[in-house]
Design a protein around this motif. Structure first.
Motif, short mmCIF file in Angstrom:
data_model
loop_
_atom_site.label_atom_id
_atom_site.label_comp_id
_atom_site.label_asym_id
_atom_site.label_seq_id
_atom_site.Cartn_x
_atom_site.Cartn_y
_atom_site.Cartn_z
N PHE A 6 0.88 -1.10 -0.09
CA PHE A 6 0.04 -0.06 -0.08
C PHE A 6 1.07 1.26 0.03
O PHE A 6 0.80 2.19 0.85
CB PHE A 6 -1.08 -0.16 1.35
CG PHE A 6 -2.14 0.93 1.04
CD1 PHE A 6 -3.00 0.64 0.10
CD2 PHE A 6 -2.36 1.91 1.84
CE1 PHE A 6 -4.21 1.65 -0.03
CE2 PHE A 6 -3.45 2.79 1.90
CZ PHE A 6 -4.36 2.62 0.83
N PHE A 7 1.66 1.48 -1.07
CA PHE A 7 2.51 2.32 -1.15
C PHE A 7 2.54 2.67 -2.59
O PHE A 7 2.38 2.11 -3.44
CB PHE A 7 3.93 2.00 -0.88
CG PHE A 7 4.11 1.76 0.68
CD1 PHE A 7 4.41 2.60 1.65
CD2 PHE A 7 3.88 0.26 1.21
CE1 PHE A 7 4.30 2.13 3.06
CE2 PHE A 7 3.88 0.02 2.40
CZ PHE A 7 4.24 0.99 3.43
N VAL A 8 3.22 4.00 -2.97
CA VAL A 8 3.16 4.55 -4.35
C VAL A 8 4.57 4.96 -4.63
O VAL A 8 5.33 5.18 -3.50
CB VAL A 8 2.07 5.56 -4.77
CG1 VAL A 8 0.90 5.24 -4.64
CG2 VAL A 8 2.61 6.77 -3.83
N LYS A 9 5.02 4.84 -5.92
CA LYS A 9 6.63 5.14 -6.16
C LYS A 9 6.49 6.21 -6.94
O LYS A 9 5.89 6.43 -7.97
CB LYS A 9 7.40 3.93 -6.73
CG LYS A 9 8.98 4.26 -6.56
CD LYS A 9 9.47 2.86 -6.58
CE LYS A 9 11.04 3.12 -6.36
NZ LYS A 9 11.72 1.63 -6.28
N ALA A 10 7.37 7.20 -6.64
CA ALA A 10 7.63 8.46 -7.65
C ALA A 10 8.90 8.94 -7.45
O ALA A 10 9.45 9.14 -6.26
CB ALA A 10 6.65 9.65 -7.15
N SER A 11 9.72 8.97 -8.47
CA SER A 11 10.96 9.76 -8.51
C SER A 11 12.14 8.92 -7.78
O SER A 11 12.73 9.35 -6.75
CB SER A 11 11.16 11.26 -8.02
OG SER A 11 10.30 12.01 -8.87
N ASN A 12 11.72 7.52 -7.86
CA ASN A 12 12.50 6.50 -7.02
C ASN A 12 12.47 6.66 -5.57
O ASN A 12 13.17 6.00 -4.81
CB ASN A 12 14.10 6.67 -7.67
CG ASN A 12 14.32 6.20 -8.98
OD1 ASN A 12 13.74 5.30 -9.36
ND2 ASN A 12 14.96 7.19 -9.69
N ASN A 13 11.19 7.32 -5.02
CA ASN A 13 10.95 7.25 -3.31
C ASN A 13 9.66 6.43 -3.38
O ASN A 13 8.74 6.60 -4.37
CB ASN A 13 10.85 8.88 -3.12
CG ASN A 13 12.22 9.32 -3.11
OD1 ASN A 13 13.18 8.77 -2.33
ND2 ASN A 13 12.39 10.54 -3.67
N ASN A 14 9.53 5.88 -2.46
CA ASN A 14 8.43 5.22 -1.97
C ASN A 14 7.46 6.15 -0.97
O ASN A 14 8.13 6.98 -0.09
CB ASN A 14 8.49 3.97 -1.17
CG ASN A 14 9.30 2.88 -1.95
OD1 ASN A 14 8.51 2.60 -3.02
ND2 ASN A 14 10.48 2.42 -1.76
N TYR A 15 6.21 6.31 -0.95
CA TYR A 15 5.11 6.96 -0.17
C TYR A 15 4.02 6.08 0.03
O TYR A 15 3.57 5.12 -0.48
CB TYR A 15 4.81 8.23 -1.08
CG TYR A 15 5.83 9.04 -1.50
CD1 TYR A 15 6.39 9.88 -0.65
CD2 TYR A 15 6.57 9.00 -2.79
CE1 TYR A 15 7.51 10.85 -0.94
CE2 TYR A 15 7.57 9.50 -3.25
CZ TYR A 15 7.99 10.54 -2.43
OH TYR A 15 8.96 11.51 -2.74
N THR A 16 3.63 6.26 1.34
CA THR A 16 2.56 5.69 1.89
C THR A 16 1.26 6.06 1.03
O THR A 16 1.18 7.24 0.57
CB THR A 16 2.14 6.07 3.37
OG1 THR A 16 0.76 5.34 3.56
CG2 THR A 16 1.90 7.45 3.48
N ALA A 17 0.30 5.10 0.70
CA ALA A 17 -0.74 5.45 -0.19
C ALA A 17 -2.07 5.79 0.58
O ALA A 17 -3.26 5.78 0.53
CB ALA A 17 -1.23 4.28 -1.11
N LYS A 18 -1.87 6.11 2.15
CA LYS A 18 -2.79 6.20 3.05
C LYS A 18 -3.38 7.90 2.64
O LYS A 18 -4.68 7.94 3.08
CB LYS A 18 -2.27 6.17 4.43
CG LYS A 18 -2.12 4.66 4.78
CD LYS A 18 -1.88 4.76 6.32
CE LYS A 18 -1.84 3.41 7.20
NZ LYS A 18 -1.66 3.08 8.25
#
Length: 447
Positions: free
Chosen positions: A320-332
């Protein structure tokens, strides 16, 4: 309470009014209004209560700052703050200064909202009889909730030393309307602040009805926050019983999937209390800092491999994460206008599980059953047995990025990186402007 707080608190919020005389064009401008005029009717008090909710929803409080402060302070290299805001960077690095403008803004906004609640409570005699219980309960809920997070962030944790001598935060339970020397409040003890919190939330529980809209206080919301308070105090029997009341009310149900718990279109059954956000009003600073620019955020708080490695195969929370610019972010928090959850049913199940496990009881359900209910919703394999460590591990995964990180570390007496749970660096300093203008205030140790 110093003059900076007072300037925010004059009559709940000073307003410029135009007073009509003989015609709509014959007006007198005024800078403030007398109490007898400002809070003269039931409607006036109800409007002030709306103002208290608005204060609660500020991005400096439950619109984001309360949650990310708890998580950045408690982080153990599971996230990285990569933004340009030095104020948040100080929280993450545990290098806070007394002039941090973000923590100062949260302090001021907290007392602003408390004063609005105090104005409501001081004017209950103006409220229509049929509405009085609800309005009092809502105001007490707001005040109790804010004081709980003020004392958790700006004071030593419950049990870290003597609660009866450790300094908490100033207790203000009457309206600030005219500034005077008596408003230079000293800090109440941690024990005294918790006493006020429990009084407010218990009265709110007794005065309010069951949930009708999760954006407003209810009996269920008061019970859920009480469960959180009792857990922080280590009062496991009371935490268990409060949590069980929420679950047994049958007002809530876990969403079918984990992702649905963070979608406003599908999470009504699970959210017990939230901050309402629309494109016209409200703030969602969890989106601002946790989401990447592709989801209208800044992408400042980036999830690291150490956290991602905690999830087992098949656990949908681990993806439950998204990736952008080679970084991971929570999808909450991907929805810029998404409501901000303050407490969800999943947390209440985990409070009941932990308390039952510690007490060797099975009120409502066996601890294993509660844990497996949460795991099953996430697609994780069922556990054959669950000890305390397993329950705490489940809590960490389920509630990640929802503001509980540093508070759990303190109550469990666990290190945060190289810092012990009692390190002064894990307590936010009293804003320097408050110290400078109120000589009754004592700064936190280490600052």
């Amino acid at each position: 309470m110093n003059k900076n707080i007072k300037n925010w608190l004059f009559v709940g919020a000073s307003v410029a009014l135009m007073t009509a005389c003989d015609s709509r064009l014959d007006v007198k401008p005024t800078q403030s209004i007398e109490e007898s005029t400002a809070l003269a009717t039931s409607q006036d008090v109800e409007v002030t209560l709306v103002g208290a909710y608005d204060g609660l929803a500020s991005n400096n409080l439950y619109g984001g700052a309360i949650q990310y402060s708890g998580d950045l302070l408690g982080d153990e290299a599971e996230v990285r703050f990569g933004g340009t805001f030095s104020t948040l960077d100080e929280l993450w690095r545990k290098t806070m200064t007394t002039t941090n403008t973000q923590t100062q803004a949260s302090w001021l906004q907290a007392y602003n909202a408390i004063n609005r609640a105090n104005n409501v409570l001081a004017s209950l005699d103006k409220v229509e009889a049929s509405k009085k219980s609800s309005i009092e309960g809502e105001a007490r809920f707001i005040r109790g909730l804010i004081y709980f997070d003020l004392v958790r962030l700006w004071a030593k944790a419950w049990g870290d030393g003597d609660n009866n001598t450790n300094l908490g935060v100033p207790l203000v339970t009457t309206p600030t309307r005219v500034v005077g020397p008596e408003d230079n409040r000293s800090r109440a003890t941690v024990a005294a602040v918790y006493t006020q919190i429990l009084e407010d939330l218990t009265k709110a529980e007794n005065l309010l009805g069951n949930i009708t809209n999760a954006g407003f206080a209810s009996k269920n919301a008061a019970q859920a926050i009480l469960a959180r308070v009792y857990l922080q105090q280590g009062n496991y029997a009371a935490a268990r019983d409060a949590a069980n009341k929420v679950i047994a009310s049958d007002q809530f149900a876990l969403t079918e999937s984990f992702g649905e718990a963070f979608d406003d279109a599908t999470n009504d059954s699970e959210i017990i209390f939230k901050i309402i956000v629309t494109d016209q009003d409200g703030s969602n600073d969890l989106n601002t800092f946790y989401a990447p620019s592709t989801f209208q955020g800044r992408g400042d708080i980036r999830i690291q491999a150490k956290h991602l490695a905690l999830y087992s195969a098949g656990d949908t929370r681990g993806s439950f994460f998204v990736k952008a610019s080679n970084n991971n972010y929570t999808a909450k928090f991907l929805d810029q206008y998404g409501d901000v959850p303050v407490i969800r049913l999943a947390e209440v199940y985990l409070i009941r599980a932990e308390a039952n496990q510690r007490l060797g009881t099975s009120v409502g359900a066996k601890p294993l059953d509660d844990v497996n209910l949460i795991r099953g919703r996430a697609g994780a394999s069922a556990l054959a047995s669950a000890d305390l460590n397993a329950i705490l591990a489940e809590r960490k995964l389920e509630l990640a990025f929802e503001g509980q990180q540093v508070h759990d570390a303190k109550r469990l007496k666990k290190n945060v990186g190289t810092l012990t749970f009692s390190d002064n660096k894990l307590v936010i300093p009293i804003p320097q402007r408050e110290i400078d203008t109120n000589k009754s205030l004592v700064q936190n140790p280490g600052y």
